[in-house]
Design a protein around this motif. Structure first.
Motif, PDB file in Angstrom:
ATOM      1  N   ARG A   9       0.813  -1.214   0.000  1.00 35.26           N
ATOM      2  CA  ARG A   9       0.000   0.000   0.000  1.00 35.26           C
ATOM      3  C   ARG A   9       0.847   1.265   0.000  1.00 35.26           C
ATOM      4  NH1 ARG A   9      -4.387  -2.095   4.579  1.00 35.26           N
ATOM      5  NH2 ARG A   9      -5.405  -3.649   3.241  1.00 35.26           N
ATOM      6  N   HIS A  10       2.061   1.183   0.556  1.00 35.43           N
ATOM      7  CA  HIS A  10       2.924   2.357   0.647  1.00 35.43           C
ATOM      8  C   HIS A  10       3.827   2.521  -0.574  1.00 35.43           C
ATOM      9  CE1 HIS A  10       5.193   5.544   2.609  1.00 35.43           C
ATOM     10  NE2 HIS A  10       6.323   4.920   2.306  1.00 35.43           N
ATOM     11  N   ALA A  11       3.871   1.535  -1.441  1.00 33.46           N
ATOM     12  CA  ALA A  11       4.821   1.554  -2.560  1.00 33.46           C
ATOM     13  C   ALA A  11       4.529   2.679  -3.543  1.00 33.46           C
ATOM     14  CB  ALA A  11       4.779   0.214  -3.288  1.00 33.46           C
ATOM     15  N   ARG A  12       5.608   3.217  -4.103  1.00 31.19           N
ATOM     16  CA  ARG A  12       5.480   4.164  -5.218  1.00 31.19           C
ATOM     17  C   ARG A  12       4.814   3.465  -6.406  1.00 31.19           C
ATOM     18  NH1 ARG A  12       8.477   8.612  -6.080  1.00 31.19           N
ATOM     19  NH2 ARG A  12       9.923   7.971  -4.444  1.00 31.19           N
ATOM     20  N   ARG A  13       5.232   2.242  -6.671  1.00 30.74           N
ATOM     21  CA  ARG A  13       4.635   1.390  -7.691  1.00 30.74           C
ATOM     22  C   ARG A  13       4.996  -0.046  -7.370  1.00 30.74           C
ATOM     23  NH1 ARG A  13       3.120   4.709  -9.850  1.00 30.74           N
ATOM     24  NH2 ARG A  13       3.498   5.291 -12.012  1.00 30.74           N
ATOM     25  N   VAL A  14       4.074  -0.963  -7.606  1.00 29.52           N
ATOM     26  CA  VAL A  14       4.353  -2.392  -7.489  1.00 29.52           C
ATOM     27  C   VAL A  14       4.518  -2.938  -8.903  1.00 29.52           C
ATOM     28  CG1 VAL A  14       3.562  -4.635  -6.657  1.00 29.52           C
ATOM     29  CG2 VAL A  14       3.037  -2.563  -5.340  1.00 29.52           C
ATOM     30  N   LEU A  15       5.688  -3.482  -9.196  1.00 25.12           N
ATOM     31  CA  LEU A  15       5.992  -3.980 -10.534  1.00 25.12           C
ATOM     32  C   LEU A  15       5.751  -5.482 -10.592  1.00 25.12           C
ATOM     33  CD1 LEU A  15       9.322  -2.044 -11.230  1.00 25.12           C
ATOM     34  CD2 LEU A  15       6.969  -1.335 -11.711  1.00 25.12           C
ATOM     35  N   THR A  16       4.985  -5.895 -11.589  1.00 19.45           N
ATOM     36  CA  THR A  16       4.662  -7.308 -11.775  1.00 19.45           C
ATOM     37  C   THR A  16       5.006  -7.715 -13.198  1.00 19.45           C
ATOM     38  OG1 THR A  16       2.383  -6.799 -12.412  1.00 19.45           O
ATOM     39  CG2 THR A  16       2.795  -7.201 -10.069  1.00 19.45           C
ATOM     40  N   LEU A  17       4.970  -9.020 -13.443  1.00 12.20           N
ATOM     41  CA  LEU A  17       5.376  -9.542 -14.750  1.00 12.20           C
ATOM     42  C   LEU A  17       4.207  -9.874 -15.664  1.00 12.20           C
ATOM     43  CD1 LEU A  17       8.255 -11.784 -13.433  1.00 12.20           C
ATOM     44  CD2 LEU A  17       8.529  -9.917 -15.072  1.00 12.20           C
ATOM     45  N   THR A  18       3.063 -10.206 -15.089  1.00  7.45           N
ATOM     46  CA  THR A  18       1.907 -10.622 -15.885  1.00  7.45           C
ATOM     47  C   THR A  18       0.630 -10.034 -15.282  1.00  7.45           C
ATOM     48  OG1 THR A  18       1.506 -12.615 -14.568  1.00  7.45           O
ATOM     49  CG2 THR A  18       3.032 -12.826 -16.441  1.00  7.45           C
ATOM     50  N   PRO A  19      -0.453  -9.969 -16.075  1.00  7.13           N
ATOM     51  CA  PRO A  19      -1.727  -9.502 -15.525  1.00  7.13           C
ATOM     52  C   PRO A  19      -2.224 -10.354 -14.361  1.00  7.13           C
ATOM     53  CG  PRO A  19      -1.782  -9.432 -17.920  1.00  7.13           C
ATOM     54  CD  PRO A  19      -0.510 -10.128 -17.548  1.00  7.13           C
ATOM     55  N   SER A  20      -1.999 -11.662 -14.414  1.00  3.83           N
ATOM     56  CA  SER A  20      -2.457 -12.517 -13.308  1.00  3.83           C
ATOM     57  C   SER A  20      -1.686 -12.211 -12.030  1.00  3.83           C
ATOM     58  CB  SER A  20      -2.324 -13.995 -13.672  1.00  3.83           C
ATOM     59  OG  SER A  20      -0.976 -14.341 -13.924  1.00  3.83           O
ATOM     60  N   GLU A  21      -0.386 -11.904 -12.150  1.00  2.00           N
ATOM     61  CA  GLU A  21       0.374 -11.508 -10.964  1.00  2.00           C
ATOM     62  C   GLU A  21      -0.119 -10.165 -10.431  1.00  2.00           C
ATOM     63  OE1 GLU A  21       4.909 -10.670  -9.316  1.00  2.00           O
ATOM     64  OE2 GLU A  21       4.574 -10.859 -11.482  1.00  2.00           O
ATOM     65  N   SER A  22      -0.461  -9.242 -11.326  1.00  2.00           N
ATOM     66  CA  SER A  22      -0.996  -7.952 -10.895  1.00  2.00           C
ATOM     67  C   SER A  22      -2.251  -8.143 -10.056  1.00  2.00           C
ATOM     68  CB  SER A  22      -1.312  -7.077 -12.113  1.00  2.00           C
ATOM     69  OG  SER A  22      -0.147  -6.797 -12.853  1.00  2.00           O
ATOM     70  N   GLN A  23      -3.133  -9.007 -10.522  1.00  2.00           N
ATOM     71  CA  GLN A  23      -4.351  -9.270  -9.756  1.00  2.00           C
ATOM     72  C   GLN A  23      -4.020  -9.929  -8.429  1.00  2.00           C
ATOM     73  OE1 GLN A  23      -7.568  -8.227 -10.556  1.00  2.00           O
ATOM     74  NE2 GLN A  23      -7.762  -8.785  -8.392  1.00  2.00           N
ATOM     75  N   GLY A  24      -3.031 -10.809  -8.438  1.00  2.00           N
ATOM     76  CA  GLY A  24      -2.641 -11.494  -7.214  1.00  2.00           C
ATOM     77  C   GLY A  24      -2.159 -10.545  -6.136  1.00  2.00           C
ATOM     78  N   VAL A  25      -1.293  -9.584  -6.493  1.00  4.85           N
ATOM     79  CA  VAL A  25      -0.800  -8.661  -5.473  1.00  4.85           C
ATOM     80  C   VAL A  25      -1.905  -7.724  -4.989  1.00  4.85           C
ATOM     81  CG1 VAL A  25       1.608  -8.786  -6.217  1.00  4.85           C
ATOM     82  CG2 VAL A  25       0.135  -7.006  -7.160  1.00  4.85           C
ATOM     83  N   LYS A  26      -2.834  -7.385  -5.878  1.00  5.80           N
ATOM     84  CA  LYS A  26      -3.990  -6.588  -5.443  1.00  5.80           C
ATOM     85  C   LYS A  26      -4.830  -7.363  -4.432  1.00  5.80           C
ATOM     86  CE  LYS A  26      -4.402  -3.922  -9.741  1.00  5.80           C
ATOM     87  NZ  LYS A  26      -5.212  -3.707 -10.968  1.00  5.80           N
ATOM     88  N   ASP A  27      -4.987  -8.658  -4.679  1.00  5.34           N
ATOM     89  CA  ASP A  27      -5.748  -9.491  -3.741  1.00  5.34           C
ATOM     90  C   ASP A  27      -5.025  -9.584  -2.390  1.00  5.34           C
ATOM     91  OD1 ASP A  27      -7.636  -9.899  -5.700  1.00  5.34           O
ATOM     92  OD2 ASP A  27      -6.900 -11.881  -6.279  1.00  5.34           O
ATOM     93  N   VAL A  28      -3.705  -9.697  -2.417  1.00  2.17           N
ATOM     94  CA  VAL A  28      -2.944  -9.753  -1.165  1.00  2.17           C
ATOM     95  C   VAL A  28      -3.083  -8.447  -0.397  1.00  2.17           C
ATOM     96  CG1 VAL A  28      -0.632  -9.873  -0.163  1.00  2.17           C
ATOM     97  CG2 VAL A  28      -1.289 -11.473  -1.967  1.00  2.17           C
ATOM     98  N   ALA A  29      -2.982  -7.327  -1.113  1.00  5.56           N
ATOM     99  CA  ALA A  29      -3.077  -6.017  -0.465  1.00  5.56           C
ATOM    100  C   ALA A  29      -4.476  -5.728   0.043  1.00  5.56           C
ATOM    101  CB  ALA A  29      -2.636  -4.923  -1.425  1.00  5.56           C
ATOM    102  N   ASN A  30      -5.470  -6.351  -0.595  1.00  5.26           N
ATOM    103  CA  ASN A  30      -6.868  -6.121  -0.225  1.00  5.26           C
ATOM    104  C   ASN A  30      -7.195  -4.633  -0.243  1.00  5.26           C
ATOM    105  OD1 ASN A  30      -9.454  -6.943   0.480  1.00  5.26           O
ATOM    106  ND2 ASN A  30      -9.044  -6.826   2.683  1.00  5.26           N
ATOM    107  N   ASP A  31      -6.659  -3.951  -1.261  1.00  6.68           N
ATOM    108  CA  ASP A  31      -6.814  -2.507  -1.330  1.00  6.68           C
ATOM    109  C   ASP A  31      -6.443  -2.060  -2.736  1.00  6.68           C
ATOM    110  OD1 ASP A  31      -7.297   0.061  -0.573  1.00  6.68           O
ATOM    111  OD2 ASP A  31      -5.683   0.204   0.893  1.00  6.68           O
ATOM    112  N   SER A  32      -6.743  -0.807  -3.037  1.00  3.61           N
ATOM    113  CA  SER A  32      -6.347  -0.233  -4.313  1.00  3.61           C
ATOM    114  C   SER A  32      -4.885   0.195  -4.218  1.00  3.61           C
ATOM    115  CB  SER A  32      -7.221   0.976  -4.641  1.00  3.61           C
ATOM    116  OG  SER A  32      -6.796   1.586  -5.834  1.00  3.61           O
ATOM    117  N   ILE A  33      -4.033  -0.407  -5.038  1.00  3.19           N
ATOM    118  CA  ILE A  33      -2.615  -0.084  -5.022  1.00  3.19           C
ATOM    119  C   ILE A  33      -2.148   0.224  -6.442  1.00  3.19           C
ATOM    120  CG2 ILE A  33      -2.095  -1.450  -2.965  1.00  3.19           C
ATOM    121  CD1 ILE A  33      -1.051  -3.671  -4.784  1.00  3.19           C
TER     122      ILE A  33
END
Length: 365
Positions: A143-167
């Motif tokens: 949640r505090h990151a300037r940006r979270v960098l991911t490799l694929t759309p599925s990973e992007s969704q995964g980190v959003k699910d972990v954060a349970n928030d808009s990041i």
């Protein structure tokens, strides 16, 4: 600009190879572009690491528990990261669920918003330890990151699910430069497996592939390189049971940073793994000019198919053997894969393009 990257672990056996390889590629290119760069990492006390233009500070790790990387911690590393952040450096954390990168990311939070890169290592996980780490560390870091960098759309969704928030999440490719490996002697019949011996990497499928080739009287030397993560006893038993001791060899581990050199010595690189997000060794093989055989079960596979830069199939031993045989018998095909791979490194997997994007992220305020 002063730029500091944080990675979990550098070891003599190269066990944490992918994220280290990504960080080194990024830092070397950032150095070429005139930045002052530094790598902070946990360390086994043995490995040597000296990437071009990169200041490396290694911190001896200790373990809270056996097995895996999650129990590692590196006294002094978080304090060093905080000092850099306080002095105004840009901070880039290659985040895993461990006690090296997570405390470092939290330590810099009062001074900067770090760039966080997860490499497929921070996905939803219902195991108790993962849930505890997410509750204590992961959500706050993401949640505090300037940006979270991911490799694929599925990973992007995964980190959003972990954060349970808009990041703030952004997909970014791994990148490498093609290497001049002309001084290396290539073994024209060597088929190489270079990866951790973890069930997901499927070294036994590589063994079955080798058995098929040997039974077909193909004169190959199949070599396995990588740290054991459970499958080495099974591999050795397979070699013995099938009388393959003259054809299939376990060569041991490879020091961090030596992958491209070793790949450049092989005729073909085979990675039969499943569920990979973006295997860095495939890019390293392209950089080494070594033809690749891999499976469709990874985030990089569609790009390889579009570029015609590798043999991609379902990963059965029969399919792997057929692809290897086709490459050994067809020199123009091998040469074309190498050319296409280098085109891919200059375009789709361009380290220069990756670094231009990182520079813009680091400069955001």
């Amino acid at each position: 600009m002063k730029i500091v990257h944080v990675v979990t672990y550098v070891s003599e056996d190269g066990a944490f190879g992918g994220p280290i390889a990504v960080a080194i590629a990024q830092l070397e290119e950032l150095s070429r572009q005139g930045h002052e760069v530094e790598l902070l990492a946990g360390w086994d006390g043995k490995a040597k690491l000296s990437p071009a233009g990169v200041n490396v500070r290694l911190f001896k790790v200790r373990r809270l528990r056996r097995g895996g990387f999650s129990g590692l911690f590196a006294p002094g590393l978080a304090r060093a990261a905080r000092a850099h952040a306080k002095a105004g450096a840009a901070i880039h954390v290659h985040l895993a669920r461990d006690l090296v990168t997570m405390p470092a990311a939290l330590a810099v939070a009062s001074y900067v918003k770090p760039v966080i890169q997860t490499h497929g290592m921070v996905m939803p996980d219902q195991r108790l330890l993962a849930r505890m780490l997410d509750h204590i560390f992961t959500k706050a870091i993401l949640r505090h990151a300037r940006r979270v960098l991911t490799l694929t759309p599925s990973e992007s969704q995964g980190v959003k699910d972990v954060a349970n928030d808009s990041i703030a999440v952004e997909t970014i490719a791994n990148g490498l430069r093609a290497k001049d490996v002309s001084t290396r002697a290539r073994r024209t019949n060597e088929i190489l497996f270079l990866a951790r011996l973890h069930p997901r990497k499927r070294v036994l499928a590589f063994g079955e592939m080798c058995k098929i080739l040997v039974q077909s009287d193909v004169p190959v030397r199949c070599v396995v390189v990588g740290p054991d993560e459970g499958d080495l006893p099974r591999l050795r038993a397979f070699i013995s049971e099938n009388s393959l001791d003259q054809h299939l060899f376990y060569e041991g581990v490879l020091p961090t940073g030596d992958a491209i050199g070793r790949l450049s010595e092989a005729a073909v690189y085979v990675l039969p793994s499943t569920g990979e997000v973006f295997p860095m060794t495939v890019l390293e093989a392209l950089a080494a000019g070594t033809p690749v055989v891999t499976t469709s079960s990874s985030g990089i596979a569609p790009h390889l198919v579009a570029l015609e830069a590798a043999e991609v199939n379902d990963g059965t031993p029969e399919d792997l053997a057929s692809a290897v045989l086709r490459l050994l018998d067809d020199e123009p095909r091998r040469a074309q894969l190498v050319v296409n791979g280098r085109v891919g490194l200059a375009t789709k997997f361009s380290i220069e393009a990756v670094v231009r994007r990182l520079e813009s992220l680091y400069g955001e305020r």
